[in-house]
Scaffold this motif. Structure first.
Motif, PDB file in Angstrom:
ATOM      1  N   VAL A   1       0.848  -1.189   0.000  1.00  0.00           N
ATOM      2  CA  VAL A   1       0.000   0.000   0.000  1.00  0.00           C
ATOM      3  C   VAL A   1       0.885   1.242   0.000  1.00  0.00           C
ATOM      4  N   ARG A   2       0.705   2.070  -1.002  1.00  0.00           N
ATOM      5  CA  ARG A   2       1.432   3.342  -1.089  1.00  0.00           C
ATOM      6  C   ARG A   2       0.424   4.485  -0.982  1.00  0.00           C
ATOM      7  N   GLN A   3       0.884   5.649  -0.538  1.00  0.00           N
ATOM      8  CA  GLN A   3       0.030   6.828  -0.470  1.00  0.00           C
ATOM      9  C   GLN A   3       0.400   7.805  -1.592  1.00  0.00           C
ATOM     10  N   LEU A   4      -0.608   8.188  -2.352  1.00  0.00           N
ATOM     11  CA  LEU A   4      -0.419   9.113  -3.471  1.00  0.00           C
ATOM     12  C   LEU A   4      -0.872  10.498  -3.054  1.00  0.00           C
ATOM     13  N   ALA A   5      -0.011  11.491  -3.238  1.00  0.00           N
ATOM     14  CA  ALA A   5      -0.348  12.886  -2.945  1.00  0.00           C
ATOM     15  C   ALA A   5      -0.054  13.735  -4.168  1.00  0.00           C
ATOM     16  N   VAL A   6      -0.863  14.770  -4.361  1.00  0.00           N
ATOM     17  CA  VAL A   6      -0.714  15.652  -5.518  1.00  0.00           C
ATOM     18  C   VAL A   6      -0.474  17.074  -5.022  1.00  0.00           C
ATOM     19  N   ALA A   7       0.526  17.745  -5.582  1.00  0.00           N
ATOM     20  CA  ALA A   7       0.772  19.170  -5.335  1.00  0.00           C
ATOM     21  C   ALA A   7       0.272  19.923  -6.559  1.00  0.00           C
ATOM     22  N   ALA A   8      -0.923  20.482  -6.462  1.00  0.00           N
ATOM     23  CA  ALA A   8      -1.543  21.133  -7.614  1.00  0.00           C
ATOM     24  C   ALA A   8      -0.733  22.340  -8.051  1.00  0.00           C
ATOM     25  N   ARG A   9      -0.630  22.508  -9.366  1.00  0.00           N
ATOM     26  CA  ARG A   9       0.036  23.704  -9.900  1.00  0.00           C
ATOM     27  C   ARG A   9      -0.943  24.698 -10.495  1.00  0.00           C
ATOM     28  N   GLY A  10      -2.205  24.283 -10.727  1.00  0.00           N
ATOM     29  CA  GLY A  10      -3.200  25.184 -11.297  1.00  0.00           C
ATOM     30  C   GLY A  10      -4.600  24.678 -11.034  1.00  0.00           C
ATOM     31  N   ARG A  11      -5.571  25.585 -11.143  1.00  0.00           N
ATOM     32  CA  ARG A  11      -6.973  25.280 -10.899  1.00  0.00           C
ATOM     33  C   ARG A  11      -7.567  24.508 -12.074  1.00  0.00           C
ATOM     34  N   GLY A  12      -8.418  23.523 -11.774  1.00  0.00           N
ATOM     35  CA  GLY A  12      -9.087  22.791 -12.833  1.00  0.00           C
ATOM     36  C   GLY A  12      -9.098  21.298 -12.588  1.00  0.00           C
ATOM     37  N   TYR A  13      -9.280  20.542 -13.681  1.00  0.00           N
ATOM     38  CA  TYR A  13      -9.405  19.085 -13.611  1.00  0.00           C
ATOM     39  C   TYR A  13      -8.328  18.420 -14.452  1.00  0.00           C
ATOM     40  N   THR A  14      -7.913  17.227 -14.038  1.00  0.00           N
ATOM     41  CA  THR A  14      -7.039  16.401 -14.862  1.00  0.00           C
ATOM     42  C   THR A  14      -7.255  14.936 -14.504  1.00  0.00           C
ATOM     43  N   ASN A  15      -7.022  14.063 -15.473  1.00  0.00           N
ATOM     44  CA  ASN A  15      -7.024  12.625 -15.223  1.00  0.00           C
ATOM     45  C   ASN A  15      -5.586  12.144 -15.148  1.00  0.00           C
ATOM     46  N   LEU A  16      -5.236  11.536 -14.036  1.00  0.00           N
ATOM     47  CA  LEU A  16      -3.888  11.030 -13.824  1.00  0.00           C
ATOM     48  C   LEU A  16      -3.879   9.519 -14.029  1.00  0.00           C
ATOM     49  N   THR A  17      -2.977   9.043 -14.863  1.00  0.00           N
ATOM     50  CA  THR A  17      -2.830   7.609 -15.091  1.00  0.00           C
ATOM     51  C   THR A  17      -1.808   7.064 -14.103  1.00  0.00           C
ATOM     52  N   VAL A  18      -2.272   6.270 -13.157  1.00  0.00           N
ATOM     53  CA  VAL A  18      -1.416   5.706 -12.118  1.00  0.00           C
ATOM     54  C   VAL A  18      -1.004   4.303 -12.568  1.00  0.00           C
ATOM     55  N   LYS A  19       0.302   4.061 -12.612  1.00  0.00           N
ATOM     56  CA  LYS A  19       0.827   2.816 -13.178  1.00  0.00           C
ATOM     57  C   LYS A  19       1.681   2.074 -12.165  1.00  0.00           C
ATOM     58  N   VAL A  20       1.513   0.751 -12.145  1.00  0.00           N
ATOM     59  CA  VAL A  20       2.407  -0.115 -11.403  1.00  0.00           C
ATOM     60  C   VAL A  20       3.213  -0.933 -12.408  1.00  0.00           C
ATOM     61  N   THR A  21       4.520  -0.957 -12.203  1.00  0.00           N
ATOM     62  CA  THR A  21       5.414  -1.770 -13.040  1.00  0.00           C
ATOM     63  C   THR A  21       5.946  -2.911 -12.193  1.00  0.00           C
ATOM     64  N   GLY A  22       5.647  -4.131 -12.643  1.00  0.00           N
ATOM     65  CA  GLY A  22       6.048  -5.301 -11.886  1.00  0.00           C
ATOM     66  C   GLY A  22       7.334  -5.913 -12.396  1.00  0.00           C
ATOM     67  N   LEU A  23       7.773  -6.967 -11.752  1.00  0.00           N
ATOM     68  CA  LEU A  23       8.937  -7.698 -12.207  1.00  0.00           C
ATOM     69  C   LEU A  23       8.606  -8.367 -13.540  1.00  0.00           C
ATOM     70  N   GLY A  24       9.575  -8.402 -14.415  1.00  0.00           N
ATOM     71  CA  GLY A  24       9.330  -8.920 -15.754  1.00  0.00           C
ATOM     72  C   GLY A  24       8.815  -7.863 -16.709  1.00  0.00           C
ATOM     73  N   GLY A  25       8.669  -6.620 -16.208  1.00  0.00           N
ATOM     74  CA  GLY A  25       8.279  -5.520 -17.082  1.00  0.00           C
ATOM     75  C   GLY A  25       6.795  -5.375 -17.320  1.00  0.00           C
ATOM     76  N   LYS A  26       5.973  -6.227 -16.710  1.00  0.00           N
ATOM     77  CA  LYS A  26       4.528  -6.116 -16.925  1.00  0.00           C
ATOM     78  C   LYS A  26       3.966  -4.942 -16.131  1.00  0.00           C
ATOM     79  N   THR A  27       2.895  -4.322 -16.672  1.00  0.00           N
ATOM     80  CA  THR A  27       2.324  -3.135 -16.034  1.00  0.00           C
ATOM     81  C   THR A  27       0.805  -3.250 -15.928  1.00  0.00           C
ATOM     82  N   ALA A  28       0.248  -2.404 -15.085  1.00  0.00           N
ATOM     83  CA  ALA A  28      -1.205  -2.243 -14.968  1.00  0.00           C
ATOM     84  C   ALA A  28      -1.460  -0.797 -14.585  1.00  0.00           C
ATOM     85  N   THR A  29      -2.620  -0.268 -14.948  1.00  0.00           N
ATOM     86  CA  THR A  29      -2.910   1.143 -14.695  1.00  0.00           C
ATOM     87  C   THR A  29      -4.326   1.323 -14.143  1.00  0.00           C
TER      88      THR A  29
END
Length: 442
Positions: free
Chosen positions: A79-107
């Motif tokens: 379990v990791r904690q994700l924090a965001v330091a906003a630089r501007g007002r508005g909305y964005t979609n952030l793609t959060v990715k995990v990279t596992g051993l063997g190079g496989k990923t999930a988002t």
């Protein structure tokens, strides 16, 4: 005879596809904020130690709001904690990715919204899940119960942190209502919290019976362990006030202010926003009015009406009785909240009677609670921040130099994220928020 050793080639380890889950799909922050809410990111991969997995943000749909480099992760296990330091007002979609051993990923996608910077951001905390905070009561241990004038839900928050409520209660069924009571004021005596609706018409001038409600809850425990239980209610206080005013020559125009078609937030309207007990009393309570104000109240003064048997009104349903109206000079402003401490020192949060008043002045006044004694201004409040100042959490010792008080905004009509949407109409509860801020009294 020598026998040659047989070498068995090591088999390659096969790793499964990593997994990733977010504790919330929506997150709100503010530019320059301290201690914004975080999201837990839970990761795993069959055949691998979770600490060997890498978590990152691989893309942002609007980097002017937050880019990948504005996101930080803490923790090293599953379990990791994700924090965001906003630089501007508005909305964005952030793609959060995990990279596992063997190079496989999930988002996974985290939908993030950032509100604008405010004055003294280090003193600001954001109470998420609701934007229409309207009254607050301290329950010890750094926690407060906060009411919402758009619902009957009471929420328990950690006053020192931004984020969602620890616990919620909805007493609609016990109150026998399906619409909002329009809770606007609250105070505590011992383990009993008294709550009052606005008692006025809705914004379209229509009478809505649930708004004519005062009720009690009983507190058990304190801090994060605090619990509320429903007590009793009374639903005729508005009628009692109108009858009292008629009997005294319609001095305050309550009958006219409550008439069908009359909006509550106008200078001659009818709208209660403050509730506190009189000095040394557990029976006489002060009702602080947002409206009416001048010219109905002579000299443009704010109005406080004492209910002399308020305890019995709630305990037994006794008809309310009243003392003489108290008229206070708050510089042309009206009562938005009134609270006292154990020493009998009162603070009045003063603001405009108008419905759309976010740009109008606000101020804090000290008072001793004695009719005929003048309140004294202790601080002017900023009006450039979104939302209107609406609730005093608790009153500090006002004799101490540099005393600080925490206030909460009603941000329901504020455009928090710059797209023209009022906060109370936002689709996701995680994006709705009121702001709590500390102010030093002059």
């Amino acid at each position: 005879m020598l026998v040659a050793a047989l070498t068995v080639p090591a088999q390659a380890v096969t790793y499964g596809t990593p997994t990733i889950a977010l504790s919330a799909s929506y997150l709100s922050g503010a530019v320059g904020a301290t201690g914004d809410p975080v999201v837990d990111v839970t990761v795993g991969q069959s055949g691998a130690d979770a600490s060997a997995l890498t978590v990152s943000v691989s893309a942002s749909s609007r980097t002017s709001v937050a880019a990948a480099g504005d996101v930080t992760f803490t923790g090293a296990g599953a379990v990791r904690q994700l924090a965001v330091a906003a630089r501007g007002r508005g909305y964005t979609n952030l793609t959060v990715k995990v990279t596992g051993l063997g190079g496989k990923t999930a988002t996974r996608t985290l939908s993030y919204a950032a509100s604008a910077a405010v004055q003294n951001p280090a003193d600001a905390r954001y109470l998420t899940g609701s934007a229409d905070a309207s009254a607050a009561v301290d329950v010890g241990g750094g926690y407060a119960v906060v009411a919402d004038d758009e619902s009957n839900v009471l929420r328990l928050y950690d006053r020192s942190r931004s984020g969602a409520p620890v616990r919620t209660w909805d007493f609609s069924s016990q109150l026998g209502v399906s619409k909002e009571v329009d809770i606007e004021g609250a105070t505590r005596i011992g383990n009993t919290i008294y709550w009052t609706g606005s008692l006025g018409n809705n914004k379209d001038g229509e009478y809505k019976a649930p708004r004519n409600t005062v009720f009690t809850t009983t507190v058990s425990g304190s801090g994060a362990s605090a619990q509320l239980a429903y007590g009793r209610s009374y639903k005729k206080l508005r009628e009692d006030l109108v009858a009292w005013d008629k009997a005294n020559g319609n001095r305050y125009g309550f009958a006219a202010g409550t008439a069908q078609g009359e909006a509550p937030k106008q200078i001659d309207g009818f709208n209660v926003e403050g509730l506190e007990f009189a000095p040394g009393s557990t029976s006489t309570a002060y009702l602080g009015f947002r409206a009416p104000l001048a010219p109905v109240v002579p000299g443009g003064k704010a109005l406080v009406v004492p209910v002399t048997n308020f305890d019995q009104v709630l305990a037994s349903g006794a008809k309310a009785t009243f003392g003489a109206g108290v008229e206070l000079d708050l510089g042309g402003l009206s009562v938005r909240d009134i609270r006292k401490n154990a020493a009998g020192q009162y603070l009045i949060l003063a603001g405009s009677w108008a419905a759309d008043d976010n740009s109008d002045p606000y101020a804090l006044y000290q008072w001793d609670g004695v009719p005929g004694h003048a309140p004294v201004k202790r601080a002017d409040l900023p009006t450039t921040d979104p939302g209107g100042w609406e609730a005093i959490v608790e009153v500090p010792d006002l004799t101490v130099a540099g005393a600080r008080v925490q206030l909460i905004t009603d941000s329901g009509s504020a455009d928090l994220y710059g797209d023209g949407t009022e906060a109370k109409d936002l689709t996701h509860a995680e994006w709705k928020k009121a702001r709590a801020a500390w102010f030093t009294l002059g």
